[in-house]
Design a protein around this motif. Sequence first.
Motif, PDB file in Angstrom:
ATOM      1  N   TRP A   6      -5.175  37.223  -0.578  1.00 31.37           N
ATOM      2  CA  TRP A   6      -5.538  36.651  -1.042  1.00 31.37           C
ATOM      3  C   TRP A   6      -4.692  35.045  -1.124  1.00 31.37           C
ATOM      4  N   ASP A   7      -5.402  34.378  -0.787  1.00 30.81           N
ATOM      5  CA  ASP A   7      -4.620  32.571  -0.907  1.00 30.81           C
ATOM      6  C   ASP A   7      -5.552  31.989  -0.976  1.00 30.81           C
ATOM      7  N   THR A   8      -4.127  31.203  -1.645  1.00 31.21           N
ATOM      8  CA  THR A   8      -4.699  30.157  -3.105  1.00 31.21           C
ATOM      9  C   THR A   8      -3.735  28.983  -2.039  1.00 31.21           C
ATOM     10  N   ASN A   9      -4.247  27.457  -2.569  1.00 34.00           N
ATOM     11  CA  ASN A   9      -3.866  26.320  -1.957  1.00 34.00           C
ATOM     12  C   ASN A   9      -3.993  25.315  -3.634  1.00 34.00           C
ATOM     13  N   LEU A  10      -3.231  23.942  -3.496  1.00 38.23           N
ATOM     14  CA  LEU A  10      -3.735  23.294  -5.012  1.00 38.23           C
ATOM     15  C   LEU A  10      -2.951  21.979  -3.937  1.00 38.23           C
ATOM     16  N   ASP A  11      -3.829  20.866  -3.659  1.00 39.68           N
ATOM     17  CA  ASP A  11      -3.378  19.638  -2.545  1.00 39.68           C
ATOM     18  C   ASP A  11      -3.602  18.539  -3.820  1.00 39.68           C
ATOM     19  N   PHE A  12      -3.277  17.621  -3.286  1.00 36.89           N
ATOM     20  CA  PHE A  12      -2.857  16.572  -4.096  1.00 36.89           C
ATOM     21  C   PHE A  12      -3.192  15.127  -3.718  1.00 36.89           C
ATOM     22  N   ASN A  13      -4.012  14.383  -3.872  1.00 38.95           N
ATOM     23  CA  ASN A  13      -3.562  12.536  -2.895  1.00 38.95           C
ATOM     24  C   ASN A  13      -4.018  11.843  -3.754  1.00 38.95           C
ATOM     25  N   PHE A  14      -3.160  10.908  -3.792  1.00 41.88           N
ATOM     26  CA  PHE A  14      -3.112   9.618  -4.571  1.00 41.88           C
ATOM     27  C   PHE A  14      -2.662   8.464  -4.059  1.00 41.88           C
ATOM     28  N   GLY A  15      -3.615   8.037  -3.660  1.00 37.09           N
ATOM     29  CA  GLY A  15      -3.014   6.158  -3.086  1.00 37.09           C
ATOM     30  C   GLY A  15      -2.970   4.850  -3.569  1.00 37.09           C
ATOM     31  N   TYR A  16      -2.022   3.618  -3.557  1.00 38.93           N
ATOM     32  CA  TYR A  16      -2.534   2.662  -4.626  1.00 38.93           C
ATOM     33  C   TYR A  16      -2.422   1.278  -3.417  1.00 38.93           C
ATOM     34  N   VAL A  17      -3.078   0.590  -3.542  1.00 40.95           N
ATOM     35  CA  VAL A  17      -2.723  -0.677  -3.097  1.00 40.95           C
ATOM     36  C   VAL A  17      -3.321  -2.025  -3.344  1.00 40.95           C
ATOM     37  N   GLN A  18      -2.404  -3.031  -3.115  1.00 45.47           N
ATOM     38  CA  GLN A  18      -1.964  -4.285  -4.564  1.00 45.47           C
ATOM     39  C   GLN A  18      -1.968  -5.521  -3.455  1.00 45.47           C
ATOM     40  N   THR A  19      -2.534  -6.208  -3.341  1.00 43.61           N
ATOM     41  CA  THR A  19      -2.745  -7.306  -2.587  1.00 43.61           C
ATOM     42  C   THR A  19      -3.033  -9.138  -3.620  1.00 43.61           C
ATOM     43  N   THR A  20      -2.909 -10.135  -2.911  1.00 41.57           N
ATOM     44  CA  THR A  20      -2.581 -11.128  -4.065  1.00 41.57           C
ATOM     45  C   THR A  20      -4.282 -11.723  -4.354  1.00 41.57           C
ATOM     46  N   SER A  21      -5.639 -11.404  -3.369  1.00 40.16           N
ATOM     47  CA  SER A  21      -6.691 -11.862  -3.262  1.00 40.16           C
ATOM     48  C   SER A  21      -7.094 -11.300  -4.082  1.00 40.16           C
ATOM     49  N   SER A  22      -6.934 -10.019  -3.900  1.00 38.37           N
ATOM     50  CA  SER A  22      -7.383  -7.958  -4.451  1.00 38.37           C
ATOM     51  C   SER A  22      -6.948  -7.858  -6.112  1.00 38.37           C
ATOM     52  N   SER A  82       0.404  -0.879  -0.076  1.00 45.52           N
ATOM     53  CA  SER A  82       0.118   0.288  -0.373  1.00 45.52           C
ATOM     54  C   SER A  82       0.594   1.251   0.132  1.00 45.52           C
ATOM     55  N   ILE A  83       0.514   2.466  -0.837  1.00 44.14           N
ATOM     56  CA  ILE A  83       1.700   3.347  -0.673  1.00 44.14           C
ATOM     57  C   ILE A  83      -0.210   4.262  -0.836  1.00 44.14           C
ATOM     58  N   SER A  84       0.262   5.417  -0.367  1.00 40.82           N
ATOM     59  CA  SER A  84      -0.506   7.717  -0.719  1.00 40.82           C
ATOM     60  C   SER A  84       0.560   8.531  -0.431  1.00 40.82           C
ATOM     61  N   SER A  85      -0.264   9.081  -0.880  1.00 35.68           N
ATOM     62  CA  SER A  85       0.932  10.459  -1.623  1.00 35.68           C
ATOM     63  C   SER A  85      -0.246  11.313  -0.932  1.00 35.68           C
ATOM     64  N   TYR A  86       0.952  12.625  -0.369  1.00 35.66           N
ATOM     65  CA  TYR A  86      -0.199  13.363  -0.358  1.00 35.66           C
ATOM     66  C   TYR A  86       0.661  15.068  -0.751  1.00 35.66           C
ATOM     67  N   LEU A  87       0.645  16.207  -1.906  1.00 34.39           N
ATOM     68  CA  LEU A  87       1.135  16.975  -2.114  1.00 34.39           C
ATOM     69  C   LEU A  87       0.329  18.176  -1.336  1.00 34.39           C
ATOM     70  N   ASN A  88       0.949  19.333  -1.020  1.00 28.14           N
ATOM     71  CA  ASN A  88       0.346  20.813  -0.970  1.00 28.14           C
ATOM     72  C   ASN A  88       0.933  21.682  -1.199  1.00 28.14           C
ATOM     73  N   ALA A  89       0.723  22.828  -2.034  1.00 26.38           N
ATOM     74  CA  ALA A  89       0.962  23.848  -2.322  1.00 26.38           C
ATOM     75  C   ALA A  89       0.584  24.813  -2.227  1.00 26.38           C
ATOM     76  N   PHE A  90       1.489  26.534  -1.703  1.00 22.77           N
ATOM     77  CA  PHE A  90       0.059  26.805  -1.085  1.00 22.77           C
ATOM     78  C   PHE A  90       1.351  29.057  -2.078  1.00 22.77           C
ATOM     79  N   ALA A  91       0.400  29.502  -1.521  1.00 27.00           N
ATOM     80  CA  ALA A  91       0.884  30.456  -2.169  1.00 27.00           C
ATOM     81  C   ALA A  91      -0.234  31.567  -0.760  1.00 27.00           C
TER      82      ALA A  91
END
Length: 329
Positions: A102-118, A84-93
């Motif tokens: 004036w506030d600006t935010n960018l968020d990115f999330n991505f997760g990946y899972v691998q199992t023998t059965s699924s 299982s891998i999960s990642s998070y990235l945030n950038a702001f100005a």
Amino acid sequence: MDSILIKFIRHFFLFFIFIFCAIFCASAQDIPVRSLPSEIFITVRKAAKDTIPWKWKRGGSGNLNLSQSALKNWAAGGDKFSLSISSYLNAFAYYRKGNHTWDTNLDFNFGYVQTTSSGARKNDDRIAGTTKYGRKLDSSGKLSASFLINGRSQLFDGRNYFTRDSSKLISSFLSPGYAVVSAGLDYQPDNALSIFASPFTTRLTVVLNKYLAEQNLYGIGAHRYRFAPGAFASINYDKNVMKNIHYKANLNLFSDYTHNPENVDMDMSNYLNFKINKFISASYSLDLIYDDDVRLFGPLGTSPGLQVKSMIGVGFSMPFKTGYTRNTM
């Protein structure tokens, strides 16, 4: 791997084109429609009060959590292999000058899972951007008139799995995609608490995938896009509750003026971060969402339901170097 990277870059830039188009189109639409999922209402995270004056502040952070297990001749049972891998990235100005913010935010999330059965599948996929302009209304700076623009979607296909080799497509890039344009009041009694309320909101949802639009999974039918007027309130709490322990909570409530306004949508998130050292941290998150127009649940997959996501992670954390542009006056 190259095709995934190319798809990521293409979707990333198309997402921002979608946000800019939504800004210009929203003011020209007056179509009464169903409410949209409340996940789009994300208030920009405020920076802590600085001890030195600055005009621009920029930075961000990212983390990567990894877990793996392998079993052989294990009497208790379980998958032979899981990753299982999960990642998070945030950038702001952030911008501050006089009574203007004036506030600006960018968020990115991505997760990946691998199992023998699924087999392999994603378990998280989200890209969101928010920009908010505010003008202080009182001498204390606690009350501001604010204008907010927000967009949210995902990059890859999402599926509802029945078995390892049997699944159903339920989401894709900009299917759905959400955008909101809102004007209201922002009250901040201290650096930890923020309350935003707006009776003037235009919300847009799009479903570019023809198959998903025809399934009417997101309350817009086969029209591909819809606008809706409404009102929402957002309560945010962000504070270091103990040394090396940070707690962040957010509650969003939305009512659609044109479709069952008494059915208030709820979106609540809770996040705890335990800092072990500069580069290692542990985290726990709990998200609760209810939207009557998202009908993907129940025995037949056609009913609304309470959405719950709970995640625990320990991994690598990397803060970006924070940069400043100082005031010259």
